[in-house]
Design a protein around this motif. Structure first.
Motif, PDB file in Angstrom:
ATOM      1  N   UNK A 201       0.829  -1.208   0.000  1.00  0.00           N
ATOM      2  CA  UNK A 201       0.000   0.000   0.000  1.00  0.00           C
ATOM      3  C   UNK A 201       0.864   1.259   0.000  1.00  0.00           C
ATOM      4  N   UNK A 202       1.989   1.218   0.704  1.00  0.00           N
ATOM      5  CA  UNK A 202       2.880   2.369   0.781  1.00  0.00           C
ATOM      6  C   UNK A 202       3.540   2.676  -0.560  1.00  0.00           C
ATOM      7  N   UNK A 203       3.696   1.665  -1.407  1.00  0.00           N
ATOM      8  CA  UNK A 203       4.465   1.829  -2.643  1.00  0.00           C
ATOM      9  C   UNK A 203       3.637   1.662  -3.913  1.00  0.00           C
ATOM     10  N   UNK A 204       2.378   1.294  -3.798  1.00  0.00           N
ATOM     11  CA  UNK A 204       1.592   0.918  -4.975  1.00  0.00           C
ATOM     12  C   UNK A 204       1.368   2.062  -5.959  1.00  0.00           C
ATOM     13  N   UNK A 205       1.510   3.299  -5.489  1.00  0.00           N
ATOM     14  CA  UNK A 205       1.277   4.444  -6.373  1.00  0.00           C
ATOM     15  C   UNK A 205       2.550   4.928  -7.066  1.00  0.00           C
ATOM     16  N   UNK A 206       3.657   4.240  -6.874  1.00  0.00           N
ATOM     17  CA  UNK A 206       4.927   4.711  -7.424  1.00  0.00           C
ATOM     18  C   UNK A 206       4.977   4.536  -8.938  1.00  0.00           C
ATOM     19  N   UNK A 229       2.245  -3.648 -19.900  1.00  0.00           N
ATOM     20  CA  UNK A 229       2.141  -2.454 -19.063  1.00  0.00           C
ATOM     21  C   UNK A 229       3.517  -1.875 -18.738  1.00  0.00           C
ATOM     22  N   UNK A 230       3.605  -0.562 -18.555  1.00  0.00           N
ATOM     23  CA  UNK A 230       4.831  -0.002 -17.984  1.00  0.00           C
ATOM     24  C   UNK A 230       5.060  -0.608 -16.596  1.00  0.00           C
ATOM     25  N   UNK A 231       6.273  -0.569 -16.074  1.00  0.00           N
ATOM     26  CA  UNK A 231       6.548  -1.171 -14.775  1.00  0.00           C
ATOM     27  C   UNK A 231       5.603  -0.657 -13.688  1.00  0.00           C
ATOM     28  N   UNK A 232       5.169  -1.568 -12.838  1.00  0.00           N
ATOM     29  CA  UNK A 232       4.233  -1.213 -11.776  1.00  0.00           C
ATOM     30  C   UNK A 232       4.517  -2.057 -10.542  1.00  0.00           C
ATOM     31  N   UNK A 233       3.945  -1.667  -9.411  1.00  0.00           N
ATOM     32  CA  UNK A 233       4.093  -2.388  -8.153  1.00  0.00           C
ATOM     33  C   UNK A 233       2.888  -3.304  -7.986  1.00  0.00           C
ATOM     34  N   UNK A 234       3.138  -4.546  -7.610  1.00  0.00           N
ATOM     35  CA  UNK A 234       2.062  -5.506  -7.422  1.00  0.00           C
ATOM     36  C   UNK A 234       2.375  -6.418  -6.248  1.00  0.00           C
ATOM     37  N   UNK A 235       1.399  -7.208  -5.862  1.00  0.00           N
ATOM     38  CA  UNK A 235       1.608  -8.263  -4.891  1.00  0.00           C
ATOM     39  C   UNK A 235       1.673  -9.580  -5.639  1.00  0.00           C
ATOM     40  N   UNK A 236       2.663 -10.392  -5.324  1.00  0.00           N
ATOM     41  CA  UNK A 236       2.808 -11.667  -5.998  1.00  0.00           C
ATOM     42  C   UNK A 236       3.916 -12.480  -5.377  1.00  0.00           C
ATOM     43  N   UNK A 237       3.773 -13.768  -5.414  1.00  0.00           N
ATOM     44  CA  UNK A 237       4.654 -14.661  -4.666  1.00  0.00           C
ATOM     45  C   UNK A 237       5.830 -15.134  -5.505  1.00  0.00           C
ATOM     46  N   UNK A 333      17.237  -3.135 -11.199  1.00  0.00           N
ATOM     47  CA  UNK A 333      18.085  -2.740 -10.076  1.00  0.00           C
ATOM     48  C   UNK A 333      17.597  -1.423  -9.469  1.00  0.00           C
ATOM     49  N   UNK A 334      17.285  -0.468 -10.326  1.00  0.00           N
ATOM     50  CA  UNK A 334      16.829   0.825  -9.839  1.00  0.00           C
ATOM     51  C   UNK A 334      15.447   0.713  -9.189  1.00  0.00           C
ATOM     52  N   UNK A 335      14.553  -0.077  -9.782  1.00  0.00           N
ATOM     53  CA  UNK A 335      13.225  -0.258  -9.190  1.00  0.00           C
ATOM     54  C   UNK A 335      13.326  -0.863  -7.794  1.00  0.00           C
ATOM     55  N   UNK A 336      14.228  -1.825  -7.617  1.00  0.00           N
ATOM     56  CA  UNK A 336      14.381  -2.457  -6.303  1.00  0.00           C
ATOM     57  C   UNK A 336      14.780  -1.432  -5.253  1.00  0.00           C
ATOM     58  N   UNK A 337      15.704  -0.544  -5.625  1.00  0.00           N
ATOM     59  CA  UNK A 337      16.094   0.489  -4.666  1.00  0.00           C
ATOM     60  C   UNK A 337      14.962   1.485  -4.420  1.00  0.00           C
ATOM     61  N   UNK A 338      14.325   1.971  -5.472  1.00  0.00           N
ATOM     62  CA  UNK A 338      13.300   3.006  -5.319  1.00  0.00           C
ATOM     63  C   UNK A 338      12.123   2.512  -4.473  1.00  0.00           C
ATOM     64  N   UNK A 339      11.641   1.308  -4.767  1.00  0.00           N
ATOM     65  CA  UNK A 339      10.504   0.772  -4.020  1.00  0.00           C
ATOM     66  C   UNK A 339      10.932   0.389  -2.604  1.00  0.00           C
ATOM     67  N   UNK A 340      12.047  -0.333  -2.509  1.00  0.00           N
ATOM     68  CA  UNK A 340      12.493  -0.769  -1.190  1.00  0.00           C
ATOM     69  C   UNK A 340      12.848   0.374  -0.270  1.00  0.00           C
ATOM     70  N   UNK A 341      13.494   1.409  -0.791  1.00  0.00           N
ATOM     71  CA  UNK A 341      13.945   2.508   0.071  1.00  0.00           C
ATOM     72  C   UNK A 341      12.776   3.328   0.613  1.00  0.00           C
ATOM     73  N   UNK A 342      11.672   3.375  -0.122  1.00  0.00           N
ATOM     74  CA  UNK A 342      10.523   4.091   0.426  1.00  0.00           C
ATOM     75  C   UNK A 342      10.047   3.422   1.723  1.00  0.00           C
TER      76      UNK A 342
END
Length: 363
Positions: A201-206, A229-237, A333-342
């Protein structure tokens, strides 16, 4: 210096990362460093800064993690942000490296990890039916894809969908689902749904990085709406295997394998090599009361598709991935940092709110 560190057995010896690093004031007395968040990367090429990045470099340079701590029992030195009590580790590739490195960190007397949050932020393959390259997936389940029996596909009965069979069973996906691996290893890890939901929820709008390269890669998957789709945040296992598998048949197997072990609750989205090793070590450390497993997160960002694009087969995909850079490697690599760092910054900078209360959201 090594003898002094061993004598103290506590947080003490920090080596400056470079000339710009902030000097660290060593605590007086045997008091472990209270860690708020541990950032887990699985590999780094070359140096921690200044060259081609792996999973760790953006954290070191941008968060930043300016101080270096010796960690001879691990894959490479740790990194630390003194102001926010954020610790970074590179485990090494594969489940054995991940488990050994995390266990070594969890038993290191220099750190108090009892209230620390953990986040694995790494790259992975992605099922094009579920997401696109550059996307970021928060996992609630991690399933081991190596533990089991296997008969070569050329020798299986014609009505079998795969030659991979669960331990204690004689046919693929035979019911009931085994309770656990008879040797004591864990096949399935279920993370805190509330914390995973909160991170999502904290990152889904990125808005994640998109570029001409990713657009060109996506163009090869016209039959997959989510891959377009352009890159997006989702839930998935995620499914973990030391083998870097690929192809439509293996993707179908991973989807069924995750559904089988989670009894239909999990959805296979990403494939990686370290997650169950990382989680196995944290499970053992939680049993020893050294960490809180309810504070563990798993984030994977898509560096490549698991199946070949239109017009190519699995052998051609293997050839390109074995010799060339993964199709969405740099962006992942950049997405992992941007989403994780938030998530990391929210936890570390508002520690008074999260120290004693794990954030939650409905799954």
């Amino acid at each position: 210096m090594k003898n002094r560190l061993g004598r103290l057995g506590v947080a003490g010896l920090l080596i400056l990362a470079d000339a710009a690093a902030t000097p660290y004031a060593e605590p007086s007395g045997p008091v472990p460093i209270p860690i708020r968040v541990v950032v887990v990367a699985t590999f780094e090429h070359g140096q921690d800064t200044g060259d081609a990045p792996g999973e760790f470099q953006y954290w070191v340079e941008r968060y930043p993690l300016t101080a270096t701590l010796p960690f001879p029992q691990g894959n490479r030195a740790l990194r630390y942000n003194q102001a926010e009590h954020v610790l970074g580790i590179v485990t090494g590739v594969g489940k054995s490296h991940a488990a050994a490195s995390i266990m070594a960190l969890g038993l290191d007397p220099r750190f108090d990890l009892t209230r620390a949050y953990w986040i694995l932020a790494g790259i992975a393959g992605i099922d094009p039916a579920k997401g696109s390259v550059g996307s970021a997936a928060w996992a609630s389940y991690a399933v081991d894809g190596d533990l089991g029996y296997e008969i070569d596909a050329r020798e299986i009965p014609p009505d079998w969908p795969t030659g991979i069979v669960p331990y204690d069973r004689a046919t693929p996906y035979q019911q009931p689902v085994p309770v656990g691996h008879p040797g004591g290893s864990d096949q399935l890890f279920h993370l805190n749904e509330g914390l995973t939901g909160w991170a999502y929820r904290l990152t889904s709008d990125m808005h994640l990085p998109d570029d001409a390269n990713l657009k060109a890669v996506r163009a090869g998957y016209p039959a997959y709406p989510n891959a377009q789709k352009p890159p997006f945040v989702l839930k998935g296992d995620t499914i973990t295997a030391d083998r870097f598998w690929l192809g439509a048949k293996m993707a179908a197997w991973s989807e069924q394998w995750v559904a089988y072990w989670t009894q239909g609750k999990g959805v296979a989205v990403t494939s990686a090599e370290e997650d169950t090793g990382y989680l196995q070590a944290l499970t053992s450390l939680a049993h020893a009361k050294r960490v809180d497993f309810d504070r563990v997160m798993d984030l994977r960002t898509a560096s490549d598709y698991e199946v070949p694009p239109r017009g190519k087969d699995a052998v051609q995909l293997l050839a390109s991935e074995a010799h060339d850079e993964l199709s969405g490697y740099k962006e992942a690599l950049l997405s992992a940092y941007l989403v994780g760092s938030r998530v990391v910054k929210e936890l570390a900078e508002h520690w008074d709110h999260y120290a004693d209360r794990v954030p939650t959201a409905k799954p």
